[in-house]
Scaffold this active site. Sequence first.
Site, mmCIF file in Angstrom:
data_model
loop_
_atom_site.group_PDB
_atom_site.id
_atom_site.type_symbol
_atom_site.label_atom_id
_atom_site.label_comp_id
_atom_site.label_asym_id
_atom_site.label_seq_id
_atom_site.Cartn_x
_atom_site.Cartn_y
_atom_site.Cartn_z
ATOM 1 N N HIS A 225 0.810 -1.221 0.000
ATOM 2 C CA HIS A 225 0.000 0.000 0.000
ATOM 3 C C HIS A 225 0.845 1.272 0.000
ATOM 4 C CE1 HIS A 225 -3.679 2.264 0.163
ATOM 5 N NE2 HIS A 225 -3.081 3.052 1.032
ATOM 6 N N PHE A 377 -7.188 0.593 -9.379
ATOM 7 C CA PHE A 377 -5.789 1.004 -9.537
ATOM 8 C C PHE A 377 -5.431 1.348 -10.972
ATOM 9 C CE2 PHE A 377 -5.170 -3.734 -8.975
ATOM 10 C CZ PHE A 377 -4.685 -4.037 -10.241
ATOM 11 N N ARG A 441 -11.253 -10.893 -10.687
ATOM 12 C CA ARG A 441 -10.021 -10.459 -11.358
ATOM 13 C C ARG A 441 -9.057 -11.632 -11.427
ATOM 14 N NH1 ARG A 441 -5.993 -7.358 -7.368
ATOM 15 N NH2 ARG A 441 -6.582 -8.218 -5.355
ATOM 16 N N ARG A 442 -7.962 -11.430 -12.144
ATOM 17 C CA ARG A 442 -6.887 -12.412 -12.237
ATOM 18 C C ARG A 442 -7.337 -13.742 -12.834
ATOM 19 N NH1 ARG A 442 -3.975 -11.494 -6.314
ATOM 20 N NH2 ARG A 442 -2.595 -9.819 -6.959
#
Length: 550
Positions: A225, A377, A441-442
């Site tokens: 982070h 992001f 995701r992924r």
Amino acid sequence: MKQGFIRQLDPKDGALVMAHILFAFFALLLGGIAGMLQSVVRGGMYTLPGGIGYYQLLTAHGILMAIVFTTYFIIGFLYSGIARTMGGALLPMTRRLGWAGFALMTGGGLVVLAMILLDKASVLYTFYAPMKAAPQFYFGLAFVVIGSWLSGFGIFYQYRDWRKTHRGKLSPLFGFMAVVTMLLWQIATIGVAIEVIVQLIPWSVGWTETVNVMLSRTLFWYFGHPLVYFWLLPTYICWYVIIPEIIGGKIYSDALARLSFILLLLFSIPVGFHHQLMEPGVSPLWKYIQVVLTFMVVIPSLMTAFSLFATFEQNGRLKGAKGLFGWLKVLPWKDVRFFAPFMGMLAFIPAGAGGIVNASNQMNAVVHNTLWVTGHFHLTVATSVALTFFGITYWLIPVITGRVLTKRVNKLGIIQTVLWLVGMLFMSGSMHTVGLLGSPRRTAYTTYQDHTDAILWMPYHVAMAIGGIILFVALVLMIINVVALLRAPKGETLYPLGKSSAPEEATPRFLERWGVWISLVVLLILFAYTIPVMDMLGPDTYGAPGYKTW
């Protein structure tokens, strides 16, 4: 000559800065190719040829874009600023540390890239256990971290020398911000260095059979982070220090800018557990404490927003702007050096709101491990940060090379920025929306055996692919613009450094008492992590063997 500018950097300093900037764009191009292929595969529009894996591309895209591109560009930018503001040139020791850091990072980074391309390290950008890569991948990562430390030491050395020779004076704002940025990086990377050197390297070479997965993830997110703020702080430097000069205004408040950076240093590190809210191995109490600390970061972010728009309005009023939003009309919209970073500022508004969602326990339960997170992001690093870095590039390369930004390149830069925004609207907008619908995701392309929910996701995945293609076109145009800047006509290009609207005496000197701030950072870290890490090292913890899932 206009006050606050210089013709160019010392050639030796320029060579160091240019090496970092050009390698950053080399990584950006490779990462962009991987990202574009990844998006069309995820959208079901393309099948990869034999020998290339989707997760191999996913790993390459994340590491090249989020770590290599950003780190090299940031270090190059910071070195240019301290050379300009603290002495007019880098000290020989600073330059040596900078080149040593560049060499170690580049050597380690090329090894990391080779392992990914050889399909021996498809462990994704987060690379924590229990997925296990080849040992060379972790050795390469270690060299990247150590190299970045040397680069940071160079900045600290230059700053310390300036303070010694200018006793009693307030340090230049750019230099102060550069020190805070690298302090955050040096402290944050301690976690990932321990993870790689103490845990992952012995495990990958077979010295230990198992690894403590919870500790591995915690050490990564201790770093993961603050990495976001390592991206953002140089972006803030541009917004606070560079943009006011480009628009012909002044920095609203030097003191407010420094205070916001100190607060970001204090509250951006001990917050990693908000990435682990869904993990059962961490006590709810410590998750709660770190979520509270996470929300403290909102305060300096809002201070930054206030300061920036106060600068814009103050500049507009001095130029005769009337009405509530009249100041917007006098901003240099046709100047890519302003337009690209300003669009990044606007993108950061929804990006920051999405961050609050991710850090909230109940809302995070809805979006955790969905494409919403990926969309978030892509708004932060791939839009706010990337567009600001692009805007910096349009004046920094001419400053280094003694060339000028031509009208043609400026116009192409505006087009490139608009294309980037359109591509990100398709990609990030689709990610946020389909993430709320539950798309994970992924994962590579799959219809989950034609499950009804998965079929409903597919139009959004196609929109993401369209956005990925548009973004790749914009990236190629950015590379063309970089080449054009290198071949532009010779001329005087000035380094934009804004001046504060308040006198130097208005800034409190306690903001540069580094012993106080570093001690507070250490205390916050010890408070937030000591007991949870002790629990992870207790007798009830279990290790995991390595897994190769590709």
